[in-house]
Design a protein around this motif. Structure first.
Motif: not given
Length: 494
Positions: A464-491
């Motif tokens: 399990f891995d998740i990555s979030s931008a340090l900068d934020t933006v407002k979308i529909s009045g809610t402050e959110l990370p400017q970028g968000l990435m996630g990954s799941i894998g099975f070995h």
């Protein structure tokens, strides 16, 4: 700016995902646990061998005869917004100030050239008085406001989304004295962005043009003022002869564009140890990649947009064009007892791909026309990647540094040059204790966004891995990370 219509934002984001989805080890995000580690050889199972083409042989040599074959199934997704609140409402709001394309040009989704456009400034003045500057100054204030919005869109007015599925495989064969790898990746991305043309307007020149155009009306030679006056190259004034209301139209080629790519990649790699001494060993590798790419793009002048949501409602029906290409990667890895140094050279032959052609008959601005035409060809840039890692004697603790020596442009036209730092604690012999990792990545080009990442390997096989931008933006009045990435894998090992 209005903060309404959450459905529009959700619909636009959903449309971006429907558009499609760029290549294995894409320049914007490495797959699986490498989202946290960076594009480095970290030694954590098969995912480590999916970066540097020389890594598989090095990992196999470290296993000292133990089985070192297997595969990883990874799925990932991400979203990034420009720092503009209610981005798509903004496009709709300003589009009404622009003159539509001439009748007869083929409209697309979200375009309706018959809709009334323009800035109504009739309420600003009581009557038309060409002997004063009031009219022109009122126009000037509106245009200054529009120009400021254009500058914001040019730098921040974008949104992009991507998804991917990655399956690297280490064969652990001994054919020709080396280690073989193969894999398949399906991934892709889509983006909406603004391409703007600066507005040309000078108050004094516009006043002179207004007085010249109204000369016949002022001197009583004609009963009504002209219905349209060109105040400057980019600004038209329409006058209603009955109400004397004034409508200002911005007449330039500022454009909302979308691009999308869907890519299937098949790869085959070979690596082996080429030299060894008491200080360490040198491993070299090469990888060939077959890219099966589907590309799509669309452009709409601001004046032809009546509802940007319609653009994304129709996005899943976009016309994709198929293209194929072959890429070649080379890699080298020097491995010591407690450290390793590596180099990758990706896509050394720089394969090229073609987007569908866009009809530019509705455009007149040469810069926009040239940008659209040049954007039809995508060249997969060659890139040099450097890496360095430190390990404790038992390899439970590790630290990694990755650095792209040059920037590369992805299929959507964004520049990436990653610098990454990561650290990990691993217990590969434990089923219950998770392996944990943390990372930081900074884009030294393009958006220059920084991300923090965390990840874990649970029960020895699940990532399990998740990555979030340090900068934020407002979308529909809610402050959110400017970028968000996630990954799941099975070995899987065998």
């Amino acid at each position: 700016m209005k903060v309404t219509n959450h459905r529009k934002t959700i619909s636009a984001v959903a449309g971006l995902f429907l558009l499609g989805t760029a290549s294995a080890g894409p320049v914007y995000q490495p797959p699986g646990s490498n989202l946290t580690f960076g594009d480095v050889t970290h030694g954590l199972r098969v995912q480590s061998a999916s970066s540097n083409p020389a890594a598989a042989a090095a990992d196999r040599a470290r296993a000292q005869g133990a089985p070192n074959r297997g595969m990883v199934f990874s799925a990932a997704a991400g979203l990034e917004y420009g720092n503009v609140q209610e981005l798509f409402d903004l496009y709709d709001e300003i589009a009404g100030a622009y003159k539509p394309s001439e009748p007869g040009t083929p409209p697309g989704p979200g375009q309706n050239p018959d809709t009334d456009n323009g800035i109504d400034i009739g309420r600003i003045i009581d009557e038309l008085d060409p002997d004063t500057r009031a009219t022109i100054e009122a126009v000037g204030r509106e245009i200054v406001s529009q120009a400021a919005v254009l500058a914001l869109i040019a730098s921040e007015g974008y949104a992009r989304a991507w998804v991917s599925a990655d399956v690297p495989v280490v064969l652990n064969g001994d054919l020709w004295g080396g280690t073989w790898t193969t894999g398949v990746n399906w991934s892709g991305s889509s983006k909406a962005f603004g391409a703007t043309v600066p507005i040309e307007f000078d108050v004094d020149s516009a006043l002179e043009e207004l007085e010249r155009a109204l000369d016949g009306f002022i001197n009583g030679l004609v009963p009504n003022p002209p219905e349209e006056i060109e105040l400057s190259r980019d600004v038209l004034m329409n006058i209603d002869p009955d109400t004397r209301n004034i409508i200002v139209l911005l007449d330039n080629d500022s454009t909302l564009s979308t691009k999308a790519s869907q890519t299937t990649e098949l790869n085959l790699g070979y690596s082996r140890e080429t030299w060894s001494s008491e200080r360490g060993s040198l491993f070299l590798g090469a990888e060939a990649k077959l890219y099966l790419m589907r590309l799509s793009r669309f452009a709409a002048r601001f004046g032809d947009i009546t509802d940007s949501e319609e653009l994304f409602d129709a996005i899943d029906n976009a016309n994709f064009q198929n293209d194929e290409g072959v890429g070649v990667d080379l890699g080298a890895l020097w491995v010591g007892d407690n450290y390793q140094l590596g180099l990758q050279w990706t896509n050394i032959n720089e394969p090229e791909f073609e987007y569908p052609e866009i009809d530019v008959s509705r455009y007149r601005d040469r810069a926009i026309i040239r940008a659209i035409q040049l954007d039809q060809t995508y060249r997969m840039d060659s890139q040099v990647k450097l890496e360095a890692s430190l390990f404790t004697d038992n390899r439970r603790w590790s630290a990694h540094l990755g650095f792209d020596a040059n920037a590369a442009t992805d299929q959507l036209g964004d520049d990436y040059q990653w610098a990454t730092l990561s650290a990990a604690w691993t217990r590969p012999d434990s089923f219950w204790l998770p392996n944990v990792r943390v990372g930081w990545r900074q884009n030294l080009a393009g958006t220059e966004l920084g991300f923090v990442s965390v990840g874990a390997t649970m029960f020895r096989y699940i990532n399990f891995d998740i990555s979030s931008a340090l900068d934020t933006v407002k979308i529909s009045g809610t402050e959110l990370p400017q970028g968000l990435m996630g990954s799941i894998g099975f070995h899987i090992n065998w």
